[in-house]
Scaffold this active site. Structure first.
Site, PDB file in Angstrom:
ATOM      1  N   GLY A 139      -1.229   9.110   0.285  1.00 11.39           N
ATOM      2  CA  GLY A 139      -2.449   9.307  -0.606  1.00 11.39           C
ATOM      3  C   GLY A 139      -3.239  10.477  -0.499  1.00 11.39           C
ATOM      4  O   GLY A 139      -2.999  11.370   0.220  1.00 11.39           O
ATOM      5  N   HIS A 181     -16.097   1.984   8.864  1.00 10.46           N
ATOM      6  CA  HIS A 181     -15.775   3.514   8.870  1.00 10.46           C
ATOM      7  C   HIS A 181     -15.630   3.962  10.632  1.00 10.46           C
ATOM      8  O   HIS A 181     -14.694   4.791  10.709  1.00 10.46           O
ATOM      9  CB  HIS A 181     -16.826   4.423   8.201  1.00 10.46           C
ATOM     10  CG  HIS A 181     -16.209   5.845   8.098  1.00 10.46           C
ATOM     11  ND1 HIS A 181     -16.849   6.201   6.804  1.00 10.46           N
ATOM     12  CD2 HIS A 181     -15.568   6.482   8.801  1.00 10.46           C
ATOM     13  CE1 HIS A 181     -16.301   7.575   6.626  1.00 10.46           C
ATOM     14  NE2 HIS A 181     -15.470   7.693   7.739  1.00 10.46           N
ATOM     15  N   ALA A 206       2.207   4.663   1.032  1.00  9.65           N
ATOM     16  CA  ALA A 206       2.402   5.271   2.405  1.00  9.65           C
ATOM     17  C   ALA A 206       1.631   6.495   2.355  1.00  9.65           C
ATOM     18  O   ALA A 206       0.756   6.942   3.342  1.00  9.65           O
ATOM     19  CB  ALA A 206       3.687   5.737   2.907  1.00  9.65           C
ATOM     20  N   MET A 248       1.086  -1.239   0.174  1.00  7.05           N
ATOM     21  CA  MET A 248      -0.075   0.045   0.111  1.00  7.05           C
ATOM     22  C   MET A 248       0.789   1.260   0.051  1.00  7.05           C
ATOM     23  O   MET A 248       1.780   1.227   0.589  1.00  7.05           O
ATOM     24  CB  MET A 248      -0.723   0.048   1.157  1.00  7.05           C
ATOM     25  CG  MET A 248      -1.969   1.171   1.267  1.00  7.05           C
ATOM     26  SD  MET A 248      -2.693   1.336   2.715  1.00  7.05           S
ATOM     27  CE  MET A 248      -1.621   1.709   3.883  1.00  7.05           C
ATOM     28  N   ASP A 259      -8.515   7.433  -1.106  1.00  7.83           N
ATOM     29  CA  ASP A 259      -9.306   7.070   0.100  1.00  7.83           C
ATOM     30  C   ASP A 259     -10.681   7.954   0.019  1.00  7.83           C
ATOM     31  O   ASP A 259     -10.590   9.195  -0.014  1.00  7.83           O
ATOM     32  CB  ASP A 259      -8.506   7.539   1.345  1.00  7.83           C
ATOM     33  CG  ASP A 259      -9.399   7.082   2.538  1.00  7.83           C
ATOM     34  OD1 ASP A 259      -9.102   5.842   2.937  1.00  7.83           O
ATOM     35  OD2 ASP A 259     -10.208   7.988   2.932  1.00  7.83           O
ATOM     36  N   LYS A 311     -14.962   2.977   2.488  1.00 12.22           N
ATOM     37  CA  LYS A 311     -15.473   2.591   3.873  1.00 12.22           C
ATOM     38  C   LYS A 311     -17.079   2.289   3.962  1.00 12.22           C
ATOM     39  O   LYS A 311     -17.808   3.077   3.453  1.00 12.22           O
ATOM     40  CB  LYS A 311     -15.007   3.588   4.899  1.00 12.22           C
ATOM     41  CG  LYS A 311     -13.457   4.033   4.877  1.00 12.22           C
ATOM     42  CD  LYS A 311     -13.298   5.074   5.872  1.00 12.22           C
ATOM     43  CE  LYS A 311     -11.950   5.956   5.531  1.00 12.22           C
ATOM     44  NZ  LYS A 311     -12.301   6.965   4.254  1.00 12.22           N
ATOM     45  N   TYR A 336     -19.135   9.785   2.389  1.00 11.09           N
ATOM     46  CA  TYR A 336     -18.807  10.909   1.852  1.00 11.09           C
ATOM     47  C   TYR A 336     -19.464  11.510   0.691  1.00 11.09           C
ATOM     48  O   TYR A 336     -19.533  12.693   0.176  1.00 11.09           O
ATOM     49  CB  TYR A 336     -17.257  10.861   1.314  1.00 11.09           C
ATOM     50  CG  TYR A 336     -16.168  10.750   2.431  1.00 11.09           C
ATOM     51  CD1 TYR A 336     -16.547  10.789   3.679  1.00 11.09           C
ATOM     52  CD2 TYR A 336     -14.860  10.344   1.954  1.00 11.09           C
ATOM     53  CE1 TYR A 336     -15.470  10.515   4.588  1.00 11.09           C
ATOM     54  CE2 TYR A 336     -14.095   9.942   3.037  1.00 11.09           C
ATOM     55  CZ  TYR A 336     -14.261   9.966   4.418  1.00 11.09           C
ATOM     56  OH  TYR A 336     -13.517   9.732   5.143  1.00 11.09           O
TER      57      TYR A 336
END
Length: 293
Positions: A20, A110, A18, A16, A47, A77, A52
């Site tokens: 983003g 979440h 580090a 992944m 992300d 999430k 959202y």
């Protein structure tokens, strides 16, 4: 995976980035352009979250970037209103459809739901099924305390790969990070620059930013970097993942330009010393299913 960020290996071997781009509070009409800009500037981690309201635009931004799907690490999430086993599976399908993707790289719960923890466990078991079925490459949680984590791990089979939590120079989360290390969980920081103190009205340091604190400003001047770059480098130096949010092209480019310098141990300690021990954002135990509805 190409891109500018260094990589972190999760507990199941998945790599992944580090650093983003986060899109919390990014308006849908600004999100697609922000995502495209980020990917074209070398970001490879995006992300988002169901709550959202911009998953569709994240997917559009990925397509518009012309960066291959296998080069982009996508996280979303599951919101509390969809906790439960069958509910979580349906919500995952909805998120995947909005994103326009065939699979996810990381799927997170979440928040914990302490007053209905059975539904939290059921939702995580659904995520375990998605992982086993190859529909997601890694699973984890967000805003979990060490107690929440241990309770979840005791009742499930897969140790979360990531716990995404509030973490910045005013709230460094030492004890939780130590617990993560013991469990093999990666710590990922939301509001890594401390911006939560500027928008959350009850924050103990409301209206204040670590980017204006003398130690950060002085270190930035020493390296010819911005305070934001210094704080993001502070995260990277400690093996943390960070997902700063911005919709401004110059900020997006600036935030990833942190891999050409390093902080000394004394400089890291000077930033650590800004810790108040107090979170700026909401207490995870106070979050309800309609908190951001």
């Amino acid at each position: 995976m190409t891109g500018k960020s260094t990589m972190i290996t999760l507990n199941n071997g998945v790599q992944m980035p580090a650093l983003g781009l986060g899109v919390f509070q990014s308006a849908p009409e600004e999100t697609a352009t922000a995502v495209t800009t980020a990917l074209q500037n070398g970001y490879r981690l995006i992300d988002t979250a169901a709550v959202y309201g911009n998953e569709k635009e994240v997917g559009e931004g990925i397509v518009a970037s012309d960066v291959g799907r296998d080069e982009v690490f996508v996280t979303t999430k599951l919101w509390l209103s969809d906790f439960g086993y069958d509910e979580a599976l349906r919500a995952f399908d909805s998120s995947l459809d909005k994103l326009g993707l065939d699979y996810l790289d990381l799927y997170l719960l979440h928040f914990p739901f302490p007053s209905a923890f059975d539904s939290t466990v059921a939702a995580y078991k659904a995520a375990e099924k998605l992982l086993a079925d190859g529909r997601v490459r890694a699973i984890g949680v967000s805003n979990f305390s060490a107690e929440h984590l241990n309770n979840l791990i005791d009742r499930t089979d897969v140790v979360p790969a990531v716990n995404q939590v509030e973490l910045h120079p005013y709230f460094v989360q030492r004890r939780l990070r130590e617990a993560h290390t013991g469990l093999g969980v990666v710590t990922q920081a939301w509001s890594p620059l401390g911006g939560v103190n500027l928008y959350w009205p009850s924050a103990p340091k409301a209206g204040q930013s670590p980017l204006e604190d003398p130690p950060v400003v002085e270190i930035a001047a020493r390296y010819g970097k911005t305070p934001a770059q210094v704080v993001l480098r502070w995260h990277i130096e400690q093996g943390l993942s960070a997902i700063p949010k911005s919709v401004r092209a110059h900020r997006i480019a600036e935030n990833i330009d942190i891999f050409d310098f390093q902080l000394t141990a004394d400089e890291v300690a000077a930033i650590d010393a800004l810790d108040t021990g107090l979170r700026g954002g909401p207490d995870p135990d106070s979050i309800k299913a309609d908190s951001f509805g």
